[in-house]
Enzyme design. Structure first.
Site, short mmCIF file in Angstrom:
data_model
loop_
_atom_site.label_atom_id
_atom_site.label_comp_id
_atom_site.label_asym_id
_atom_site.label_seq_id
_atom_site.Cartn_x
_atom_site.Cartn_y
_atom_site.Cartn_z
N ASP A 41 0.83 -1.21 0.00
CA ASP A 41 0.00 0.00 0.00
C ASP A 41 0.87 1.26 0.00
O ASP A 41 2.05 1.24 0.33
CB ASP A 41 -0.90 0.02 1.23
CG ASP A 41 -2.17 -0.79 1.05
OD1 ASP A 41 -2.34 -1.42 -0.01
OD2 ASP A 41 -3.01 -0.80 1.99
N ASP A 42 0.23 2.38 -0.35
CA ASP A 42 0.81 3.74 -0.24
C ASP A 42 1.94 3.99 -1.23
O ASP A 42 2.81 4.84 -0.98
CB ASP A 42 1.30 4.03 1.19
CG ASP A 42 0.21 3.88 2.24
OD1 ASP A 42 -0.97 3.97 1.87
OD2 ASP A 42 0.53 3.67 3.42
N HIS A 55 -7.74 4.02 1.18
CA HIS A 55 -6.74 4.39 2.17
C HIS A 55 -7.43 4.50 3.53
O HIS A 55 -8.48 5.14 3.66
CB HIS A 55 -6.13 5.73 1.77
CG HIS A 55 -4.99 6.20 2.61
ND1 HIS A 55 -3.92 5.40 2.94
CD2 HIS A 55 -4.74 7.41 3.19
CE1 HIS A 55 -3.07 6.08 3.68
NE2 HIS A 55 -3.54 7.30 3.85
#
Length: 310
Positions: free
Chosen positions: A13-14, A134
């Site tokens: 993620d991210d 998110h």
């Protein structure tokens, strides 16, 4: 090759949060530790991340962000129910409080989600094959309906449903995280009929909340994988089966590897947060690249893949 027991999407993620997170994620992918990434298009290093994904052929989806940084939709950057007086999203807790207070416009949520998909397309040349939220905002009440509508309209087939076997009562989690994750799981469970109605798919099993940061270790990942294999396919609309044999379990493991962000470098408009600057990011990177973990996958019949392979 024998039929795998599990098809596992390991999602970093991210991606796009900062150059050091990008580099750590790329290093992890090249070492076989992750098989997929999720892009923050409002991250300060999103363009670099998209270029890196293309260069290294990294499967990538969209990490839709309504809680950190600045909107990408131009009409929402001046005045919006989604932002505070400084023009930033309300934050993980603030977004949920504003939603509970009836202060958020779902039309503006839809505009921002569509703008983020369009920016993803501008950066990559294609639509995302999967899209999640998110800080798990995509499963929140009201938001999940808009989220599913956007995915259906744009033919984005996969999402994430954060329901983790063995999460409740996990001794490694402090009380405040137990409470937050319990609410995330309730929201995720309530999202299933919505996502089903819109024809959205997701893997049988989700993993990653009990193995985040310092809680990530080869033994803890082995425990999580064993629980996922024991649970088996619960009948969610997700994957192929191995002919007359036992159905293949499909799963997603959410991870956050990287090199810690430098102060004042990174983020989505407000600078890097403590999560990104933490040594936990490099700890996860080390565990995911550990030869003992890669050997565990082979021994247990776990095949890493991307969402498009499900």
């Amino acid at each position: 090759m024998p039929q795998p027991r599990m098809m596992l999407v390991v999602t970093g993620d991210d991606f796009g949060y900062c150059p050091r997170r990008n580099q750590g994620i790329v290093d992890c992918f090249k070492s076989g530790g992750i098989s997929n990434v999720s892009l923050l298009v409002n991250g300060c290093a999103a363009k670099e991340a998209a270029d890196l994904a293309q260069r290294h052929n990294i499967p990538m989806g969209l990490h839709a962000n309504l809680s950190e940084g600045v909107p990408v939709c131009p009409s929402l950057q001046q005045a919006s129910t989604l932002t505070n007086q400084r023009g930033f999203f309300h934050g993980k807790t603030g977004f949920r409080q504003a939603l509970e207070g009836g202060q958020l416009s779902m039309k503006q949520v839809e505009l921002e989600l569509r703008a983020q998909v369009q920016l993803f397309r501008d950066l990559t040349g294609h639509l995302p094959h999967h899209m999640d939220g998110h800080q798990h905002v995509h499963v929140l009440p009201e938001v999940r309906e808009v989220f599913a509508l956007v995915l259906s309209d744009l033919h984005i087939p996969f999402t994430r449903v954060p329901l983790e076997p063995g999460l409740q009562g996990c001794p490694a989690l402090p009380a405040h995280l137990q409470r937050f994750y319990a609410q995330v799981e309730k929201d995720a469970r309530d999202s299933i009929p919505v996502f089903t109605r819109y024809g959205i798919r997701w893997p049988h099993v989700y993993l990653g909340l009990t193995t985040m940061g310092q809680n990530m270790s080869v033994p803890n990942l082995q425990r999580a994988l064993n629980q996922a294999l024991a649970a088996g396919p619960p009948g969610s609309p997700s994957s192929r089966s191995a002919g007359s044999h036992q159905p293949v379990v499909t799963a997603e493991l959410m991870v956050h590897p990287g090199y810690p962000s430098l102060p004042q470098e990174g983020g989505c408009g407000e600078g890097p947060d403590e999560f990104s600057q933490s040594a936990d990011r490099q700890h996860e990177l080390g565990v995911l690249r550990d030869p003992a973990l890669l050997a565990l996958y082979r021994r247990e019949g776990v095949q890493l893949c991307a969402f498009r392979h499900l």
